[in-house]
Design a protein around this motif. Structure first.
Motif, mmCIF file in Angstrom:
data_model
loop_
_atom_site.group_PDB
_atom_site.id
_atom_site.type_symbol
_atom_site.label_atom_id
_atom_site.label_comp_id
_atom_site.label_asym_id
_atom_site.label_seq_id
_atom_site.Cartn_x
_atom_site.Cartn_y
_atom_site.Cartn_z
ATOM 1 N N GLU A 120 33.197 34.291 51.549
ATOM 2 C CA GLU A 120 33.133 35.456 50.648
ATOM 3 C C GLU A 120 32.862 36.741 51.424
ATOM 4 O O GLU A 120 33.441 37.778 51.137
ATOM 5 N N SER B 243 37.852 37.661 41.035
ATOM 6 C CA SER B 243 36.622 37.807 41.824
ATOM 7 C C SER B 243 36.815 37.259 43.235
ATOM 8 O O SER B 243 37.637 36.367 43.467
ATOM 9 N N THR C 170 34.666 35.469 44.645
ATOM 10 C CA THR C 170 34.199 34.086 44.565
ATOM 11 C C THR C 170 35.333 33.131 44.241
ATOM 12 O O THR C 170 35.437 32.058 44.846
ATOM 13 N N SER C 171 36.198 33.501 43.295
ATOM 14 C CA SER C 171 37.294 32.601 42.923
ATOM 15 C C SER C 171 38.344 32.504 44.028
ATOM 16 O O SER C 171 38.866 31.418 44.282
ATOM 17 N N GLY D 90 36.412 42.571 39.462
ATOM 18 C CA GLY D 90 36.976 41.911 40.630
ATOM 19 C C GLY D 90 38.019 42.820 41.249
ATOM 20 O O GLY D 90 37.847 44.040 41.271
ATOM 21 N N SER E 298 39.455 47.866 43.061
ATOM 22 C CA SER E 298 38.332 47.078 42.569
ATOM 23 C C SER E 298 38.019 47.509 41.140
ATOM 24 O O SER E 298 38.180 48.673 40.790
ATOM 25 N N GLU F 296 35.293 39.986 51.529
ATOM 26 C CA GLU F 296 34.842 41.334 51.163
ATOM 27 C C GLU F 296 35.339 42.359 52.187
ATOM 28 O O GLU F 296 35.819 43.431 51.829
#
Length: 151
Positions: free
Chosen positions: A39, A27, A29-30, A64, A57, A43
């Motif tokens: 983030e 992800s 986030t990770s 993720g 993706s 993206e």
């Protein structure tokens, strides 16, 4: 030549993705947490890397990003060109096949610019993502119980 944050952060993110996506998609986030990157910016970078065919993706729960190719076949040049565009520090019309420079026939500096451009391209095209992942693992595993690290 100076790389922007797109190239520098994008390469860090892709190395992270390569390390952690062997088991499951990773992800944003990770990656953001491990690399201390925004983030929203990640993206944008992942979108550019996806458009270049370097990442895919995966939608849904547990989704993720994963690499779109084997990491041994992704050169750092591929990554930097996807994020930065041309890596040539000097744009010289005399170098091109159409020779769009009036002074091209008598200009000897074009050989300097051509050699610099070729040297940069050769260097980034010879370094593969799997080599950087291996270097990262070595650094992360220095001084740590080797059983925790992949060989």
């Amino acid at each position: 030549m100076k790389l922007s944050t797109k190239g520098r952060y994008g390469l860090r993110a892709l190395i992270d993705l390569a390390q952690y996506s062997e088991e499951a998609p990773v992800s944003i986030t990770s990656i953001s947490a491990r690399q201390d990157l925004s983030e929203r910016y990640l993206e944008q970078l992942m979108s550019m890397l996806k458009k270049a065919g370097l990442v895919k993706s995966v939608r849904g729960a547990g989704g993720g990003y994963v690499l779109a190719k084997d990491m041994a076949s992704i050169s750092i040049g591929d990554v930097l060109r996807a994020l930065e565009g041309s890596l040539e520090p000097v744009e010289c019309a005399g170098i091109g096949p159409d020779g769009g420079c009036k002074a091209s026939d008598n200009c000897v500096t074009k050989y300097v610019w051509q050699r610099i451009n070729e040297s940069i391209s050769r260097t980034v095209d010879e370094i593969m993502l799997d080599q950087l992942v291996e270097e990262s693992r070595k650094k992360n595993c220095a001084g740590i119980d080797r059983a925790l690290c992949k060989n």
